[in-house]
Design a protein around this motif. Structure first.
Motif, PDB file in Angstrom:
ATOM      1  N   GLY A  86       0.801  -1.231   0.000  1.00 30.76           N
ATOM      2  CA  GLY A  86       0.000   0.000   0.000  1.00 30.76           C
ATOM      3  C   GLY A  86       0.828   1.274   0.000  1.00 30.76           C
ATOM      4  O   GLY A  86       2.068   1.263   0.013  1.00 30.76           O
ATOM      5  N   ASP A  87       0.090   2.372   0.008  1.00 27.95           N
ATOM      6  CA  ASP A  87       0.682   3.706  -0.128  1.00 27.95           C
ATOM      7  C   ASP A  87       1.571   4.095   1.061  1.00 27.95           C
ATOM      8  O   ASP A  87       2.683   4.594   0.883  1.00 27.95           O
ATOM      9  CB  ASP A  87      -0.486   4.708  -0.257  1.00 27.95           C
ATOM     10  N   LEU A  88       1.079   3.840   2.272  1.00 30.59           N
ATOM     11  CA  LEU A  88       1.829   4.285   3.459  1.00 30.59           C
ATOM     12  C   LEU A  88       3.225   3.656   3.515  1.00 30.59           C
ATOM     13  O   LEU A  88       4.211   4.303   3.867  1.00 30.59           O
ATOM     14  CB  LEU A  88       1.040   3.935   4.732  1.00 30.59           C
ATOM     15  N   SER A 133       1.157  -8.571   2.393  1.00 30.60           N
ATOM     16  CA  SER A 133      -0.219  -8.195   2.023  1.00 30.60           C
ATOM     17  C   SER A 133      -0.723  -9.325   1.129  1.00 30.60           C
ATOM     18  O   SER A 133      -0.021 -10.332   0.971  1.00 30.60           O
ATOM     19  CB  SER A 133      -0.252  -6.839   1.317  1.00 30.60           C
ATOM     20  N   ARG A 134      -1.903  -9.179   0.563  1.00 34.92           N
ATOM     21  CA  ARG A 134      -2.419 -10.311  -0.233  1.00 34.92           C
ATOM     22  C   ARG A 134      -1.704 -10.443  -1.574  1.00 34.92           C
ATOM     23  O   ARG A 134      -1.606 -11.530  -2.117  1.00 34.92           O
ATOM     24  CB  ARG A 134      -3.926 -10.133  -0.473  1.00 34.92           C
ATOM     25  N   SER A 135      -1.223  -9.340  -2.127  1.00 30.52           N
ATOM     26  CA  SER A 135      -0.572  -9.382  -3.455  1.00 30.52           C
ATOM     27  C   SER A 135       0.544 -10.419  -3.471  1.00 30.52           C
ATOM     28  O   SER A 135       1.286 -10.547  -2.488  1.00 30.52           O
ATOM     29  CB  SER A 135       0.047  -8.029  -3.786  1.00 30.52           C
ATOM     30  N   ASN A 191      -2.971 -13.089   3.736  1.00 25.53           N
ATOM     31  CA  ASN A 191      -4.271 -12.430   3.885  1.00 25.53           C
ATOM     32  C   ASN A 191      -4.536 -12.320   5.385  1.00 25.53           C
ATOM     33  O   ASN A 191      -4.540 -13.339   6.093  1.00 25.53           O
ATOM     34  CB  ASN A 191      -5.350 -13.277   3.191  1.00 25.53           C
ATOM     35  N   ALA A 218      -0.271  -1.358   8.661  1.00 26.17           N
ATOM     36  CA  ALA A 218      -0.487  -0.210   7.768  1.00 26.17           C
ATOM     37  C   ALA A 218      -1.691  -0.520   6.887  1.00 26.17           C
ATOM     38  O   ALA A 218      -1.579  -0.622   5.669  1.00 26.17           O
ATOM     39  CB  ALA A 218       0.761   0.037   6.930  1.00 26.17           C
ATOM     40  N   PRO A 221      -7.363   5.679  11.261  1.00 25.38           N
ATOM     41  CA  PRO A 221      -8.193   6.180  12.344  1.00 25.38           C
ATOM     42  C   PRO A 221      -8.413   5.118  13.420  1.00 25.38           C
ATOM     43  O   PRO A 221      -8.628   3.952  13.094  1.00 25.38           O
ATOM     44  CB  PRO A 221      -9.504   6.502  11.635  1.00 25.38           C
TER      45      PRO A 221
HETATM   46  N1  NAP Z   1      -1.058   6.710   3.078  1.00 26.17           N
HETATM   47  C1  NAP Z   1      -0.758   7.558   4.023  1.00 26.17           C
HETATM   48  O1  NAP Z   1       0.038   8.499   3.819  1.00 26.17           O
HETATM   49  C2  NAP Z   1      -1.380   7.400   5.399  1.00 26.17           C
HETATM   50  C3  NAP Z   1      -1.141   8.393   6.366  1.00 26.17           C
HETATM   51  C4  NAP Z   1      -1.673   8.235   7.656  1.00 26.17           C
HETATM   52  C5  NAP Z   1      -2.417   7.110   7.949  1.00 26.17           C
HETATM   53  N2  NAP Z   1      -2.659   6.168   6.993  1.00 26.17           N
HETATM   54  C6  NAP Z   1      -3.456   4.986   7.384  1.00 26.17           C
HETATM   55  O2  NAP Z   1      -2.663   3.819   7.130  1.00 26.17           O
HETATM   56  C7  NAP Z   1      -3.476   2.734   6.716  1.00 26.17           C
HETATM   57  C8  NAP Z   1      -2.989   2.241   5.358  1.00 26.17           C
HETATM   58  O3  NAP Z   1      -3.095   3.301   4.428  1.00 26.17           O
HETATM   59  P1  NAP Z   1      -2.617   3.196   2.922  1.00 26.17           P
HETATM   60  O4  NAP Z   1      -2.760   4.552   2.351  1.00 26.17           O
HETATM   61  O5  NAP Z   1      -1.316   2.512   2.807  1.00 26.17           O
HETATM   62  O6  NAP Z   1      -3.757   2.233   2.304  1.00 26.17           O
HETATM   63  P2  NAP Z   1      -3.716   1.434   0.942  1.00 26.17           P
HETATM   64  O7  NAP Z   1      -2.779   2.045  -0.029  1.00 26.17           O
HETATM   65  O8  NAP Z   1      -5.134   1.223   0.531  1.00 26.17           O
HETATM   66  O9  NAP Z   1      -3.097   0.020   1.361  1.00 26.17           O
HETATM   67  C9  NAP Z   1      -3.832  -0.942   2.067  1.00 26.17           C
HETATM   68  C10 NAP Z   1      -2.992  -2.197   2.197  1.00 26.17           C
HETATM   69  O10 NAP Z   1      -3.741  -3.195   2.851  1.00 26.17           O
HETATM   70  C11 NAP Z   1      -3.574  -4.435   2.146  1.00 26.17           C
HETATM   71  N3  NAP Z   1      -4.746  -5.286   2.381  1.00 26.17           N
HETATM   72  C12 NAP Z   1      -6.036  -5.009   2.124  1.00 26.17           C
HETATM   73  N4  NAP Z   1      -6.808  -6.039   2.513  1.00 26.17           N
HETATM   74  C13 NAP Z   1      -5.979  -6.981   3.040  1.00 26.17           C
HETATM   75  C14 NAP Z   1      -6.158  -8.250   3.630  1.00 26.17           C
HETATM   76  N5  NAP Z   1      -7.369  -8.813   3.751  1.00 26.17           N
HETATM   77  N6  NAP Z   1      -5.076  -8.903   4.088  1.00 26.17           N
HETATM   78  C15 NAP Z   1      -3.833  -8.383   3.981  1.00 26.17           C
HETATM   79  N7  NAP Z   1      -3.605  -7.186   3.416  1.00 26.17           N
HETATM   80  C16 NAP Z   1      -4.650  -6.495   2.955  1.00 26.17           C
HETATM   81  C17 NAP Z   1      -3.439  -3.984   0.692  1.00 26.17           C
HETATM   82  O11 NAP Z   1      -2.736  -4.902  -0.090  1.00 26.17           O
HETATM   83  P3  NAP Z   1      -3.368  -6.105  -0.934  1.00 26.17           P
HETATM   84  O12 NAP Z   1      -4.511  -5.544  -1.708  1.00 26.17           O
HETATM   85  O13 NAP Z   1      -2.208  -6.563  -1.756  1.00 26.17           O
HETATM   86  O14 NAP Z   1      -3.769  -7.107   0.061  1.00 26.17           O
HETATM   87  C18 NAP Z   1      -2.537  -2.767   0.866  1.00 26.17           C
HETATM   88  O15 NAP Z   1      -1.197  -3.178   0.979  1.00 26.17           O
HETATM   89  C19 NAP Z   1      -4.913   3.287   6.695  1.00 26.17           C
HETATM   90  O16 NAP Z   1      -5.520   2.974   7.928  1.00 26.17           O
HETATM   91  C20 NAP Z   1      -4.725   4.801   6.571  1.00 26.17           C
HETATM   92  O17 NAP Z   1      -5.803   5.518   7.150  1.00 26.17           O
HETATM   93  C21 NAP Z   1      -2.154   6.301   5.729  1.00 26.17           C
END
Ligand code: NAP
Length: 511
Positions: A28-30, A58-60, A101, A133, A169
């Motif tokens: 993911g992005d973080l 992650s699942r990928s 997963n 994350a 959150p």
């Molecule tokens: N991005 C930021 O800058 C930022 C800043 C502050 C807080 N946050 C918080 O950090 C968290 C992650 O944010 P993000 O932006 O990185 O989200 P994101 O880009 O949507 O990434 C989500 C991750 O979760 C994985 N995932 C989803 N379902 C899954 C499952 N069932 N089992 C295992 N892995 C799974 C996804 O990968 P797969 O699809 O490959 O499984 C992906 O790696 C969120 O709670 C967000 O609010 C993010």
């Protein structure tokens, strides 16, 4: 640190013990934007443990090399400074990937095997850090699956520290925060949970405590007798980007005020803790501040809060769409993208001192700043000299983008006439220390590896912060809720936010 002394001259800090970090949500992005760049910067400064392993998960379905290539792009794009090829080469050798997963127990058995085989090449016992994350609905299942396969251990029985870091959150309101916590506590002890609020990792925010308690001149003035009011502004010029699905369900109060703003406020207002190296005493004092914030009655919510949404406008000379026109936003949405609040910490030190908060998207400028307005000096000595009303002395704590502090004082303008003018005494981190501040995630990741929870939010702080916002959400969601106002994108928010301060004899300070 004396002026001109750089971080390079400091004695090296002790490195954390051997650590295996598993990042869930690694595709993911973080992970690419913040976590891996932060780890690379720690590697660059030689702060990482001698024995350090990272497993992305992650699942990928990715190979180790796919994962390395993916996050390397993030490092090149988002790292605060270039990472040298030698550091990346050493660091990336310890970077691995294991698909999992979060809801499938069998995947955790495979993860466990992978962790054990990677640790087997060293004689060290590795502490385990799990960084979640990902969205909060996975926190409970992941913690439970880790426990089920034996990947969460008690320090007292194994000597291995296991920590779980969770992102915001943390809940949506008091009830959901409580449920989320109960869900985690089925598998973890409170001291194993690190709730991250990256604002607490910022140098300027940590400096609030040093500033207050390491300088003899300010603490005697730090109370209702000498402080007129406080303003906390968290302004962003960006819109909601690709976060519509999340933001439209939450709004600015949940996204920014409940966590970042209230954490800064609690540090600003705490009583001196028993010790600055004792996480418990600092967190106890912060929780007390949050508990002391006056809960508003429905009438007070109407008087002391303003919520609004951005309309079309222009930011940095570019036309931008309204909130309701953003991709993914519900066309009838009443979600707040701007809020102004008047709060009061109703205790002995702060009673009667208004604390104004504003936070918003698509405002004129990106800036986070705390301003403490001291009482005006009496102007009796200046009567008849056409000096005008004397200004407040204002202490500004600049959190971002520039990190520093300034103190506004009144001074005589040079020349034959007796003219008084406000001037600023400035301190910036860049100028005084000669080094750029590290990213918040660097400090916070290092603290987790060392087992220091001081800069993480304890559960009671989370519950208090939701609790004090509950009356606001209740009125805003009632049948006769006050309207959601509108403000032009690129402005400083709605007129009603100015009126909120004006009726109390104040005005927003320019930023
Ligand atoms: N991005 C930021 O800058 C930022 C800043 C502050 C807080 N946050 C918080 O950090 C968290 C992650 O944010 P993000 O932006 O990185 O989200 P994101 O880009 O949507 O990434 C989500 C991750 O979760 C994985 N995932 C989803 N379902 C899954 C499952 N069932 N089992 C295992 N892995 C799974 C996804 O990968 P797969 O699809 O490959 O499984 C992906 O790696 C969120 O709670 C967000 O609010 C993010």
């Amino acid at each position: 640190m004396a002026e001109g002394v750089t971080a390079q001259n400091e004695p090296r800090i002790a490195k954390p013990p051997a650590t295996l970090l598993v990042i869930f949500g690694a595709s993911g992005d973080l992970t690419s934007r913040k976590l891996i760049p932060a780890l690379c910067n720690l590697a660059e400064d030689q702060y990482l443990p001698e024995n350090f392993i990272v497993i992305g998960s992650s699942r990928s379905k990715l190979s180790d090399d796919d994962f390395r290539a993916k996050v390397f792009e993030g490092v090149q794009k988002f790292s605060r400074r270039p990472i040298s090829p030698a550091v990346w080469e050493r660091f990336s050798k310890n970077l691995h990937y294991q698909p999992c997963n979060g809801e499938v127990l069998a995947d955790f058995e495979l993860l466990k095997q992978r962790m054990e085989s990677l640790c087997a090449s060293s004689e060290q016992r590795f502490n385990y850090v799990y960084y979640l994350a990902m969205a909060p609905q996975f926190f409970g299942p992941i913690a439970s699956n880790l426990r089920e396969v034996g990947l969460i251990e008690e320090y007292s029985s194994t000597g291995r520290r296991t920590s779980v870091v969770v992102e915001k959150p943390f809940g949506h309101d008091t009830q959901s925060a409580r449920e989320l916590n109960e869900c985690l506590r089925k598998s973890l002890a409170e001291e194993q949970i690190y709730r991250i609020d990256h604002y607490l990792g910022k140098e300027t925010v940590q400096n609030i405590l040093v500033f207050r308690f390491a300088n003899g001149i300010f603490e005697p003035l730090w109370n209702r007798k000498y402080i007129d009011h406080i303003q906390i502004s968290v302004c962003e010029d960006i819109g909601i980007g690709n976060r519509a699905a999340y933001f439209d369900q939450n709004g600015i109060v949940r996204d920014i005020v409940q966590n970042h703003v209230l954490q800064m406020l609690s540090l600003l207002c705490i009583e001196p803790p028993i010790s600055l190296s004792d996480a418990k005493s600092i967190r106890d004092e912060k929780a007390k501040v949050l508990r002391s914030i006056k809960r508003m009655t429905p009438v007070e919510v109407r008087e002391n809060t303003v919520r609004a949404q951005y309309a079309r406008g222009s930011v940095s000379g570019q036309p931008v769409v309204s909130y309701l026109e953003e991709k993914g936003v519900n066309p009838g949405s009443t979600t707040d993208t701007y809020v102004a609040l008047k709060l009061e910490v109703d205790n002995w030190r702060w009673s009667g001192v208004p604390i104004y908060i504003r936070a918003g998207k698509r405002l004129a400028k990106r800036i986070t700043e705390i301003k403490v307005f001291f009482n005006r000096a009496p102007d009796s000595l200046f009567k008849g000299r056409q000096v005008g009303e004397l200004e407040h002395n204002v202490l500004s704590i600049q959190v971002q983008p520039k990190e520093g502090m300034s103190l506004r004082i009144s001074s005589k303008q040079p020349g034959p006439r007796f003219k008084v003018r406000p001037v600023e005494m400035d301190f910036t981190y860049d100028n005084s220390f000669g080094v750029a501040s590290p990213e918040a995630y660097e400090r916070l990741l290092l603290d987790v590896m060392k087992g220091d929870p001081t800069l993480f939010t304890r559960n009671d702080e989370i519950e208090e912060s939701w609790d004090l916002l509950a009356p606001i959400f209740e009125v805003w969601s009632s049948k006769d809720a006050p309207p959601v106002l509108s403000y032009e994108a690129g402005s400083w928010g709605p007129q009603a936010a100015d009126d909120l301060l004006r009726k109390n004899g104040h005005s927003w300070s320019s930023l």
